[in-house]
Design a protein around this motif. Structure first.
Motif, mmCIF file in Angstrom:
data_model
loop_
_atom_site.group_PDB
_atom_site.id
_atom_site.type_symbol
_atom_site.label_atom_id
_atom_site.label_comp_id
_atom_site.label_asym_id
_atom_site.label_seq_id
_atom_site.Cartn_x
_atom_site.Cartn_y
_atom_site.Cartn_z
ATOM 1 N N ALA A 25 -11.407 -41.892 -15.964
ATOM 2 C CA ALA A 25 -11.588 -40.590 -15.317
ATOM 3 C C ALA A 25 -12.165 -39.591 -16.299
ATOM 4 N N CYS A 26 -12.996 -38.696 -15.778
ATOM 5 C CA CYS A 26 -13.534 -37.623 -16.608
ATOM 6 C C CYS A 26 -12.508 -36.500 -16.677
ATOM 7 N N GLY A 27 -12.744 -35.556 -17.558
ATOM 8 C CA GLY A 27 -11.815 -34.446 -17.719
ATOM 9 C C GLY A 27 -11.773 -33.547 -16.498
ATOM 10 N N PRO A 28 -10.693 -32.798 -16.338
ATOM 11 C CA PRO A 28 -10.558 -31.895 -15.189
ATOM 12 C C PRO A 28 -11.585 -30.772 -15.235
ATOM 13 N N ILE A 29 -12.005 -30.327 -14.072
ATOM 14 C CA ILE A 29 -12.964 -29.229 -13.967
ATOM 15 C C ILE A 29 -12.202 -27.918 -13.812
ATOM 16 N N VAL A 30 -12.653 -26.897 -14.519
ATOM 17 C CA VAL A 30 -11.997 -25.594 -14.484
ATOM 18 C C VAL A 30 -12.979 -24.553 -13.958
ATOM 19 N N LEU A 31 -12.542 -23.739 -13.015
ATOM 20 C CA LEU A 31 -13.327 -22.620 -12.498
ATOM 21 C C LEU A 31 -12.522 -21.331 -12.648
ATOM 22 N N GLN A 32 -13.213 -20.220 -12.781
ATOM 23 C CA GLN A 32 -12.571 -18.906 -12.852
ATOM 24 C C GLN A 32 -12.941 -18.129 -11.600
ATOM 25 N N PRO A 33 -12.138 -18.226 -10.534
ATOM 26 C CA PRO A 33 -12.533 -17.643 -9.247
ATOM 27 C C PRO A 33 -12.588 -16.127 -9.212
ATOM 28 N N GLY A 34 -11.742 -15.447 -9.969
ATOM 29 C CA GLY A 34 -11.735 -13.992 -9.906
ATOM 30 C C GLY A 34 -11.222 -13.480 -8.572
ATOM 31 N N ALA A 35 -11.527 -12.253 -8.246
ATOM 32 C CA ALA A 35 -11.074 -11.642 -6.987
ATOM 33 C C ALA A 35 -11.892 -12.190 -5.817
ATOM 34 N N THR A 36 -11.196 -12.565 -4.752
ATOM 35 C CA THR A 36 -11.848 -13.132 -3.572
ATOM 36 C C THR A 36 -11.256 -12.518 -2.313
ATOM 37 N N ARG A 37 -12.119 -12.132 -1.389
ATOM 38 C CA ARG A 37 -11.653 -11.587 -0.120
ATOM 39 C C ARG A 37 -10.954 -12.668 0.695
ATOM 40 N N ARG A 38 -9.877 -12.281 1.395
ATOM 41 C CA ARG A 38 -9.125 -13.236 2.214
ATOM 42 C C ARG A 38 -9.827 -13.423 3.559
ATOM 43 N N VAL A 39 -10.939 -14.105 3.511
ATOM 44 C CA VAL A 39 -11.690 -14.382 4.729
ATOM 45 C C VAL A 39 -12.386 -15.728 4.550
ATOM 46 N N VAL A 40 -12.390 -16.531 5.595
ATOM 47 C CA VAL A 40 -13.055 -17.831 5.548
ATOM 48 C C VAL A 40 -14.561 -17.607 5.650
ATOM 49 N N ASP A 41 -15.279 -17.982 4.604
ATOM 50 C CA ASP A 41 -16.702 -17.693 4.531
ATOM 51 C C ASP A 41 -17.418 -18.878 3.877
ATOM 52 N N TYR A 42 -18.296 -19.526 4.619
ATOM 53 C CA TYR A 42 -19.060 -20.652 4.085
ATOM 54 C C TYR A 42 -20.547 -20.313 3.958
ATOM 55 N N SER A 43 -20.870 -19.036 3.868
ATOM 56 C CA SER A 43 -22.275 -18.614 3.852
ATOM 57 C C SER A 43 -23.013 -19.098 2.611
ATOM 58 N N ASP A 44 -22.338 -19.112 1.463
ATOM 59 C CA ASP A 44 -23.000 -19.604 0.252
ATOM 60 C C ASP A 44 -23.287 -21.092 0.356
ATOM 61 N N LEU A 45 -22.357 -21.836 0.924
ATOM 62 C CA LEU A 45 -22.580 -23.262 1.126
ATOM 63 C C LEU A 45 -23.757 -23.490 2.066
ATOM 64 N N ALA A 46 -23.872 -22.651 3.078
ATOM 65 C CA ALA A 46 -24.977 -22.782 4.030
ATOM 66 C C ALA A 46 -26.323 -22.653 3.314
#
Length: 233
Positions: A25-46
């Motif tokens: 297995a490769c090492g774990p991936i780390v992300l720094q999400p920061g502040a995020t609005r509590r809304v389901v939003d997939y626009s960036d994925l789109a």
């Protein structure tokens, strides 16, 4: 291939013949999400899917670099929002399934990018690396466990990914409103894809994608129950 670009497709995992192997297995991936609005939003994925997926559902590696930040932005949003971390935003089972489908598509692309899109990358290598998702650490395999709990056995089989051993990447994100219909469509496309479900007449064999092979016992049991048989294969 599309417009002269190189489509990224990993080899079909023929588990009935070769297995998946056991790469470290490769090492774990780390992300720094920061502040995020509590809304389901997939626009960036789109936006990412529109740019980096060809008409056959394959990843275009040369298009990923300019979409990397957009993909990370979507992944950071998925870190803090999800059926476990924010259950009030996913009150319907279909909303949760759409979330796992979108997360699987996004993280499959990210993992492929982190591995520099090698020509030979086994599905096993994509299954075991951990990443932050839904307020915890998960793997692609654990996403599949969530999907396998759905009442429709086709749900986990039709889940999107970058390998020929799973169903194609989508052209747009999934939503709870249309996920059931899209599961049926994707499953039918999956088993009708001659690169993914190979009937080798010359050698008298069928090459099964691992997503389908892993459900074999359940499918045989369903067939026997429906038709009163005892020796189905």
């Amino acid at each position: 291939m599309v417009m002269g670009t190189r489509a990224f497709k990993l080899g079909l995992a023929v588990v009935v013949l070769t297995g998946l192997g056991c790469e470290p297995a490769c090492g774990p991936i780390v992300l720094q999400p920061g502040a995020t609005r509590r809304v389901v939003d997939y626009s960036d994925l789109a936006e990412v899917l529109q740019k980096v997926v060809d008409v056959d559902g394959r990843l275009l590696p040369e298009m990923m670099a300019e979409q990397a930040d957009k993909l990370d932005k979507q992944l950071c949003r998925l870190v803090v929002l999800g059926p476990t971390g924010t259950p009030d935003l996913f009150t319907e089972p279909e909303d949760a399934i759409a979330y796992w489908y979108n997360a699987r598509a996004a993280w499959s692309m990210k993992l492929a990018m982190l591995n520099d899109f090698p020509e030979k990358l086994s599905p096993r290598q994509l299954q075991v690396r951990t990443f932050p998702l839904d307020g915890r650490r998960m793997t692609i395999a654990e996403i599949d466990t969530e999907l396998a709990a759905d009442e429709d056995w086709r749900t986990v089989v039709a889940a999107p990914g970058v390998c020929l051993s799973c169903a194609r990447l989508p052209a747009c994100p999934f939503s709870g409103q249309d996920i059931r219909q899209r599961i049926v469509e994707r499953f039918n496309e999956f088993v009708d894809d001659k690169e993914r479900f190979v009937i080798d007449i010359r050698h008298r064999r069928i090459l099964l994608p691992s997503a389908l092979w892993q459900r074999r016992r359940e499918l045989v049991a369903r067939h026997n129950a429906a038709y009163g048989t005892t020796d189905a294969k």
